[in-house]
Structure formats: C-alpha cells, structure tokens
Scaffold this motif. Structure first.
Motif, PDB file in Angstrom:
ATOM      1  N   THR A 131     105.318 -36.142  81.532  1.00 51.40           N
ATOM      2  CA  THR A 131     105.163 -37.308  80.670  1.00 51.40           C
ATOM      3  C   THR A 131     105.325 -38.604  81.446  1.00 51.40           C
TER       4      THR A 131
ATOM      5  N   PHE B 216     102.627 -41.373  81.650  1.00 51.83           N
ATOM      6  CA  PHE B 216     102.980 -42.708  81.192  1.00 51.83           C
ATOM      7  C   PHE B 216     102.710 -43.740  82.278  1.00 51.83           C
TER       8      PHE B 216
ATOM      9  N   SER C 258      99.139 -44.377  82.238  1.00 48.40           N
ATOM     10  CA  SER C 258      98.734 -45.221  81.112  1.00 48.40           C
ATOM     11  C   SER C 258      99.009 -46.697  81.397  1.00 48.40           C
TER      12      SER C 258
ATOM     13  N   SER D 147      90.099 -43.378  72.137  1.00 45.51           N
ATOM     14  CA  SER D 147      90.993 -42.957  71.055  1.00 45.51           C
ATOM     15  C   SER D 147      90.198 -42.535  69.827  1.00 45.51           C
TER      16      SER D 147
ATOM     17  N   SER E 225      96.837 -47.724  69.217  1.00 44.95           N
ATOM     18  CA  SER E 225      97.129 -46.669  70.173  1.00 44.95           C
ATOM     19  C   SER E 225      98.280 -47.064  71.088  1.00 44.95           C
ATOM     20  N   ARG E 226      98.296 -48.327  71.527  1.00 46.74           N
ATOM     21  CA  ARG E 226      99.366 -48.789  72.411  1.00 46.74           C
ATOM     22  C   ARG E 226     100.693 -48.872  71.659  1.00 46.74           C
TER      23      ARG E 226
ATOM     24  N   SER F 220     101.916 -45.394  71.332  1.00 44.82           N
ATOM     25  CA  SER F 220     102.415 -44.914  72.621  1.00 44.82           C
ATOM     26  C   SER F 220     103.833 -45.415  72.874  1.00 44.82           C
TER      27      SER F 220
ATOM     28  N   HIS G 135     106.857 -38.030  73.471  1.00 41.25           N
ATOM     29  CA  HIS G 135     106.068 -37.567  74.607  1.00 41.25           C
ATOM     30  C   HIS G 135     106.961 -36.914  75.656  1.00 41.25           C
TER      31      HIS G 135
END
Length: 486
Positions: A19, A23, A26, A42, A242-243, A246, A253
């Motif tokens: 993760t 991350f 990302s 997405s 989406s952010r 997250s 996650h």
C-alpha cells in the motif's frame, strides 16, 4: 488461531508495504496526470470492478468455505471461473466504445479495452490464491503481492512519464496481472489439478449465485458515486472525489486485506463446530474500530494538511468532502464483518439487502439533495450509509445473535479513543505555526498522537491494547535475536 494470527501479521506487513508503494505512486501520478485523466480512469474502472463480481461468481469464497474440498470440486471451480472470466473479457471489449460515447469521454475506450484483456489472464492465479487463503498461507501470498505491486508501480510511473495519460494505469494493471499469474505457479498446492471440469458445476454455481447477488450489490454500490457524479458533474469532479476517497481510506488501504484475511474460512470453521459467532464478531469489530475510527478521526481533523503534504495545493478542492466521507466510512466499519459472517453460515445473499438499500438511498438523496458541490455529494453518500445501517443491525441480531447492545459495548471504547485522539490533534493543529510545511506539521504531531492513542487505549481498557503489547513483545524478541552475543 495461531496460524491465523501469524497469517494476519504477515498479511499486515506485506499489504502495508504494498500500500505504501501504491500510495507513493499515487502521489507521483498526482503530478504526472491531471484530475480529469485520473477521473477518466476512475469512471472506467467502475465498470471493470462490477465485471469482476461476475467473473469470480463466488468461486473464491466457495473454495474457502467448502467443508470437504476434493480435486473434482476444484476442477469444477476452475471451469466456472475460466468460463465467466473469458465471456466478460469479450463483453467489456465490445462494449467499450458504447460506454465511452455515453459518457462523452472517448478516452475511456482504450482504457477499458486494455483492462478487458486482463480478464483473460486473471483465472490462472485466482484459484491458487483462494486455496492459499483457505490454508492461511499468507507468506506465499505476501511474496506474490510484493512482486505484483512492484511491477504495477514501476509500470505506472513509466507509462505516465511517457505520456500515455489515463491508459497508463490500465497498462500497469495488465502488467500486474501477468506477473502475479506467473508468480503463483510455484505456490500451487501439491496435487491440485490443472485441467478444468464441469462435473460439480451445480454445487459451485448454487453457492455462487447467492454470493453473486451480494457481491453484485456491493459492486454497484461502489460504482454508483463515480457514475452519478460523472453524469451530474464532470470527470474533474470524479477525480476530486477519488482523491478525497483515497485520503479517507488510507487506513483501509493499509490494513484492508489484513482485517478481512481468512475471515470467511475462520468464521465458517467456528460455525461448523457449532460455536456462537458473537464473541468473535464483538472482538473483531472492537479491534478494527479501535484503530480504524481513530485513523478516520485524525484524517478529518488534519485533512487539509494531509492533502497538501501528499498531493499539493492543486487538490485542495477535495478537502470539504473528507468529513462526510469519513463519517460514512466509520458507519460501514462498524458492520465490516457481517457480510463475512452471513457467508460463513451459508447465507451470503443476506448481505445484499442492506447494500441494495444503500444504493437506492444514494440515488434518491442525489436527486433530491445534490447541490452541485463536492461536499454536497459527500453528504449524500454519508446520509445514504446512515439510512441503511438499521437493516444491517437487524440482520446481525436475527441471524447472528449479535444485537445492538453487543455492538454498542464493542464500539464504545473505540469511540472514546477516537474522540480523545482527535481532540489532541485539533489542539496540536492550533498550536503549531501555520507557516510550517504541512508534512513537517504532520511529522511533529505523529509521536504525540501515537502516545495519546496508547494512553487512551489504557484508560479505556481497549482490546487493541493486548494486541499492541503482543506485537511489542514479538518485536523485542526479534531484536534480542539480532543482538550479537557478548
């Protein structure tokens, strides 16, 4: 229990490492890709995630729960999963153009086409993964997970840097599937047949249909926010949502696969022995929320600093959605183990009802309450989650014997710990100079917050405290072994 505990520790560290890698990628992608490009991916992956439900057809859960698993049953499960996966791959590829045109986003088409190819390859590793979970063979799964994640991360950055836009993530996903399928080959349990069959397809599909109903509802419910916002708003809004998601789900996650690992197998074994599931559910829920609720509370209080530190000021528009999304996640977390429990007792279809209620509530609230802002949409999702919660509460009392009072006793210490830690975070946020870089502020807060959390665990006699002490003891034992003899 010892095997499960060891598997959970291995899974935690492997999934945490994976993760953190994802991350980190990302964060890099936040600079390489625009919100619209991430939003396009997405929106596309929504359909792919829904297709995954039909691809699996409950086969993985069937292999984990079946009391007596024979080679013929494994061959039949293999035949079912190959059939569904390949049919869905064809369907996704052929429907990609129509979906892209419906959303008026032509860039969705190549993304979906690349993702559809992965369905041809997933079955080669899916059966082995399910069998390893049944055996609590987390060490072998951890190795494959790290190999696959590394390949995914490298491919993500490489393709994005080369200018492939939203297709970069699809290419990386395909690379991950290929690498994992190859990595699982040496870990296949001995004597497991390779060739598929349909001799016991009825028993596989009978269980699969019940599991499919629930899984389909979950996939639709997960897909709905992006679909609704993509239609009512824009790809830019979807990227921001989406952010925000997250950010809220950082803990999920990191610990997601750990808190769910082997849950169906463990609960099913207890059920087959005639044991009550209430003590297990109560302790598991308390352990999960003892850590998870605190993480959500801190994310809510420190959301702006977290977004600025990880993604830059470009993504600050997503911050207002963090509070409602965190509240929704907290409610969902309180009932996390109910779907696993009803599956373990052989009634997987039961979990479809609260999810269906959430889905309908999301649609209704979006039509009536959505004000065109990201925060407004966040509150739509939160209210829908709260509205459906009584159905899950009723189900777990009726079918599992886990009533409202049992749940409150499990959740109260977690609520006190989360509230206390959040209050300390709010005070620290006010005390530290705003001129400091967000990452510096967070790093300065971390040791104080960790200490506050630990002291609150002790004050509330939280069950998590025993696990913290156990992990500390394991760490000290490992360090003692590493010290040179004098």
């Amino acid at each position: 229990m010892a095997d499960l505990r060891r598997s959970l520790v291995i899974t935690f560290f492997s999934s945490s490492g994976a993760t953190l890698m994802r991350f980190a990628v990302s964060v890099v992608l936040a600079y390489l890709l625009t919100p619209s490009e991430i939003g396009i991916y997405s929106m596309t992956v929504v359909f792919v995630n829904l297709a995954h439900v039909f691809r699996d057809f409950g086969v993985s859960t069937y292999l984990q729960r079946e009391p007596e698993l024979t080679p013929d049953k494994i061959r039949s499960a293999t035949g079912v999963v190959f059939t569904t996966s390949w049919l869905i791959a064809i369907g996704l590829f052929l429907s990609s153009e129509s979906i892209g045109l419906w959303f008026k986003e032509p860039e969705m088409i190549p993304v979906m086409q690349v993702l559809s190819i992965g369905f041809l390859l997933i079955p080669f590793g899916a059966i082995t993964n399910a069998l390893l979970t049944r055996e609590f063979a987390a060490e072998k799964q951890a190795i494959v997970n790290i190999i696959g994640t590394t390949s995914f991360c490298v491919a993500c950055v490489a393709f994005a840097a080369l200018g492939h836009g939203p297709v970069s993530l699809a290419y990386a996903n395909l690379v991950n599937i290929i690498v994992c399928a190859i990595a699982y080959i040496p870990y296949r349990p001995k004597g497991i047949p390779w060739l598929p069959s349909f001799a016991h397809w009825r028993s596989v599909t009978h269980f699969g249909l019940g599991s499919l109903l629930s899984s389909c509802m979950v996939a639709l419910n997960n897909a709905l926010p992006d679909l609704l916002l993509g239609k009512l708003g824009s790809a830019h809004h979807v990227g921001l949502l989406s952010r925000a998601n997250s950010t809220v789900t950082i803990f999920t996650h990191i610990a997601g696969s750990t808190v769910s690992y082997g849950a169906v197998s463990y609960l099913a074994q207890a059920h087959h022995r005639g044991e009550s599931l209430v003590p297990v559910l109560s302790r598991a829920t308390s352990l999960l929320t003892g850590v998870g609720w605190t993480a959500l509370a801190l994310t809510t209080v420190l959301g702006k600093d977290i977004v600025q530190a990880l993604y830059s000021d470009v993504w600050l528009e997503c911050v207002p959605a963090i509070l409602p999304l965190s509240l929704a996640a907290a409610v969902t977390m309180a009932f996390h183990y109910v779907p696993f429990a009803v599956t373990a007792i052989g009634r997987p279809y039961l979990s479809a009802f609260p999810v269906a209620a959430t889905l309908l509530a999301r649609i209704a609230f979006a039509v009536v309450l959505f004000d065109g802002t990201l925060a407004g949409f966040g509150w739509v999702l939160c209210l829908a989650t709260v509205a459906a919660a009584p159905i899950t509460l009723l189900q777990q009392r009726r079918h599992l014997g886990f009533g409202a009072l049992d749940l409150l006793r499990a959740l109260l210490p977690s609520a006190l710990v989360a509230a206390g830690t959040a209050a300390v975070a709010a005070l620290l946020a006010l005390a530290l100079p705003s001129q400091l870089a967000p990452l510096v502020r967070l790093l300065l807060m971390f040791p104080v917050l960790a200490l506050a959390w630990y002291l609150l665990l002790r004050a509330s006699s939280h069950p998590v405290l025993d696990e913290v002490h156990r992990l500390g003891g394991m760490a000290r034992a490992r360090l003692a072994l590493l010290r040179p003899n004098v």
